[in-house]
Design an enzyme around this catalytic site. Structure first.
Site, PDB file in Angstrom:
ATOM      1  N   ILE A 244      35.399 115.956  20.272  1.00 62.84           N
ATOM      2  CA  ILE A 244      35.499 115.722  18.825  1.00 62.84           C
ATOM      3  C   ILE A 244      34.073 115.420  18.402  1.00 62.84           C
ATOM      4  O   ILE A 244      33.575 114.318  18.601  1.00 62.84           O
ATOM      5  CB  ILE A 244      36.447 114.568  18.491  1.00 62.84           C
ATOM      6  N   PRO A 245      33.364 116.407  17.858  1.00 63.40           N
ATOM      7  CA  PRO A 245      31.897 116.365  17.810  1.00 63.40           C
ATOM      8  C   PRO A 245      31.294 115.497  16.706  1.00 63.40           C
ATOM      9  O   PRO A 245      30.672 116.002  15.765  1.00 63.40           O
ATOM     10  CB  PRO A 245      31.535 117.839  17.630  1.00 63.40           C
ATOM     11  N   CYS A 246      31.438 114.197  16.856  1.00 63.32           N
ATOM     12  CA  CYS A 246      30.831 113.300  15.869  1.00 63.32           C
ATOM     13  C   CYS A 246      29.303 113.375  15.916  1.00 63.32           C
ATOM     14  O   CYS A 246      28.631 112.963  14.965  1.00 63.32           O
ATOM     15  CB  CYS A 246      31.310 111.865  16.082  1.00 63.32           C
ATOM     16  N   HIS A 247      28.751 113.919  16.999  1.00 62.66           N
ATOM     17  CA  HIS A 247      27.295 114.051  17.087  1.00 62.66           C
ATOM     18  C   HIS A 247      26.759 115.090  16.100  1.00 62.66           C
ATOM     19  O   HIS A 247      25.550 115.124  15.848  1.00 62.66           O
ATOM     20  CB  HIS A 247      26.877 114.429  18.512  1.00 62.66           C
ATOM     21  N   ARG A 248      27.640 115.917  15.519  1.00 65.38           N
ATOM     22  CA  ARG A 248      27.186 116.933  14.560  1.00 65.38           C
ATOM     23  C   ARG A 248      27.121 116.407  13.125  1.00 65.38           C
ATOM     24  O   ARG A 248      26.798 117.158  12.215  1.00 65.38           O
ATOM     25  CB  ARG A 248      28.115 118.150  14.614  1.00 65.38           C
TER      26      ARG A 248
END
Length: 292
Positions: A244-248
């Protein structure tokens, strides 16, 4: 394989933490105890570009260009919806949310299997419920290490029974973090969160690799145009990092129209930069695949 993982993770985080100094290949190689030639070959094989090119992907100018190029990508992705499994990181990923009763129970009656595995971004902690992956975290830097990361994840399901299962964790991690020939597969995510958090996490799942969006953009798309701060809280509470790409998600500042593009990250801003650089190198929107 083990030493390669360790060295690549160390090199990624070292480069991400040294953007301002622009370290030479020799300096990076010394950090991971390799010759410059060996590091160049190993790094390019794992990341897809040379250390020098990777460093270029972490500049502010590159972040601005990526954000501008993908300004409408979230709108398009969310308009398309998620019908069936989504394509993410060479995995077929589907997800389900727990019921309100299960969320309120904080894991009561639930057995969660857990364990540590190597990843390109350092030691990764996986939590697996009978229905699928419900947690993915990374070891904190320094003395905080594994113990604090485990405590952080455990606190999310205080009433669950936790059982170590290296075999199941190893199999799941091989699919998530393995090299491309081993990464194709199917993975189910189980989302334990409030209705608002789950709405934000589902929006994150729609952001393609290599794309960047702002908290404001997500807030607008989920029907909460003034809720950027609340979105930030939900992003920070994301229990399944990387997938779940919260880094994006980056933060836009009002000062001179510039972007404070790194923003916060529960597992450390240096790791966030390493993830963004890794994805930028692999998706390569400017067609600069060749290593320099």
């Amino acid at each position: 394989m083990s030493s390669d993982y360790t060295r690549i993770a160390t090199a990624l985080e070292f480069i991400a933490g040294q953007i301002d100094t622009q370290p030479s290949l020799e300096r990076i190689a010394a950090e991971v105890d390799l010759s410059p030639h060996h590091l160049q070959r190993l790094f390019t094989r794992w990341v897809g570009v040379s250390p020098k090119k990777f460093l270029q992907y972490l500049t502010l100018d590159r972040a601005k260009a990526a954000l501008d190029a993908h300004r409408s990508v979230l709108d398009a992705a969310m308009d398309a919806g998620l019908s069936g499994p989504g394509r993410l990181h060479d995995l077929f990923v589907s997800h389900e949310a727990v019921t309100p009763g299960e969320y309120k129970g904080r894991g009561e009656g639930l057995t969660i299997e857990h364990g540590w595995s190597e990843s390109p971004f350092g030691d990764a902690l996986l939590f697996l419920s009978p229905r699928g992956l419900c947690g993915l975290a990374f070891a904190f830097a320094g003395a905080r290490g594994r113990a604090e990361a485990f405590a952080d994840m455990k606190s999310r399901w205080p009433r669950a029974r936790l059982v170590e299962n290296p075999k199941r964790v190893g199999s799941a991690a091989a699919g998530i973090f393995g090299q491309s020939s081993r990464r194709n597969g199917e993975l189910r995510l189980v989302l334990y969160g409030s209705p608002f958090q789950i709405k934000v996490w589902e929006a994150l799942l729609r952001i393609p690799p290599g794309a960047l969006v702002t908290y404001e953009a997500i807030a607008k798309r989920i029907g909460a145009p003034n809720g950027a701060r609340a979105v930030g809280g939900a992003v920070g509470a994301n229990p399944i990092s990387w997938l779940i790409p919260c880094h994006r998600v980056i933060r836009k500042t009002a000062m001179g129209g510039d972007y404070n593009w790194v923003g916060g990250y529960n597992w450390g801003p240096t790791r966030k930069l390493a993830m963004l650089g890794w994805e930028a190198a692999r998706t390569d929107p400017d067609g600069l695949r060749a290593a320099s």
